[in-house]
Design a protein around this motif. Structure first.
Motif, short mmCIF file in Angstrom:
data_model
loop_
_atom_site.label_atom_id
_atom_site.label_comp_id
_atom_site.label_asym_id
_atom_site.label_seq_id
_atom_site.Cartn_x
_atom_site.Cartn_y
_atom_site.Cartn_z
N GLU A 1 46.02 43.82 33.67
CA GLU A 1 46.93 42.69 33.87
C GLU A 1 46.58 41.55 32.91
O GLU A 1 47.46 40.96 32.29
CB GLU A 1 46.85 42.21 35.32
CG GLU A 1 47.83 41.14 35.69
CD GLU A 1 49.25 41.62 35.91
OE1 GLU A 1 50.16 40.80 35.84
OE2 GLU A 1 49.44 42.83 36.16
N ARG B 1 48.06 38.91 41.55
CA ARG B 1 49.12 39.87 41.25
C ARG B 1 48.71 41.30 41.58
O ARG B 1 49.50 42.07 42.13
CB ARG B 1 49.50 39.79 39.76
CG ARG B 1 50.19 38.51 39.38
CD ARG B 1 50.47 38.50 37.91
NE ARG B 1 51.03 37.23 37.47
CZ ARG B 1 51.41 37.00 36.23
NH1 ARG B 1 51.29 37.95 35.29
NH2 ARG B 1 51.91 35.83 35.90
N ASP C 1 48.75 41.64 45.31
CA ASP C 1 50.13 41.64 45.81
C ASP C 1 50.78 43.00 45.60
O ASP C 1 51.50 43.47 46.48
CB ASP C 1 50.95 40.56 45.10
CG ASP C 1 50.66 39.15 45.60
OD1 ASP C 1 49.94 39.01 46.60
OD2 ASP C 1 51.16 38.20 44.97
N ARG C 2 50.56 43.62 44.46
CA ARG C 2 51.12 44.96 44.21
C ARG C 2 50.51 45.99 45.16
O ARG C 2 51.21 46.88 45.63
CB ARG C 2 50.89 45.37 42.75
CG ARG C 2 51.87 44.78 41.79
CD ARG C 2 51.86 45.49 40.46
NE ARG C 2 50.56 45.49 39.83
CZ ARG C 2 50.12 44.56 38.98
NH1 ARG C 2 50.88 43.53 38.67
NH2 ARG C 2 48.93 44.66 38.44
N ARG C 3 49.23 45.87 45.42
CA ARG C 3 48.57 46.81 46.31
C ARG C 3 49.10 46.68 47.74
O ARG C 3 49.35 47.66 48.42
CB ARG C 3 47.06 46.59 46.31
CG ARG C 3 46.32 47.56 47.23
CD ARG C 3 44.89 47.22 47.34
NE ARG C 3 44.72 46.08 48.23
CZ ARG C 3 43.59 45.78 48.84
NH1 ARG C 3 42.53 46.49 48.64
NH2 ARG C 3 43.54 44.74 49.64
#
Length: 71
Positions: free
Chosen positions: A39, A64, A67-69
């Motif tokens: 990232e 980020r 949040d994706r996990r």
């Protein structure tokens, strides 16, 4: 002695998130740290933030990834 990527990732997290990720198995921590490194490398928006505040860029990249996990 430089910190490894997992230690750097953990340092970029909020205390609450750090505690959660620290409880994960090492292989999951390494996977998240690798996603965090990616990232930081791939997002041009973070490059700009990194010039102003490297810790803020690292914290945003960590947010980020989590949040994706969780999303």
């Amino acid at each position: 002695m430089p910190m490894d990527s997992v230690a750097r990732f953990l340092a970029a997290l909020t205390p609450e998130d750090r505690q959660t990720v620290d409880a994960e198995p090492r292989d999951e921590q390494e996977r998240l740290a690798a996603a965090w490194e990616n990232e930081l490398e791939e997002d041009a928006e973070l490059d700009t933030l990194d010039e102003l505040s490297p810790p803020a860029a690292e914290a945003e990249a960590a947010r980020r990834v989590l949040d994706r996990r969780d999303g």
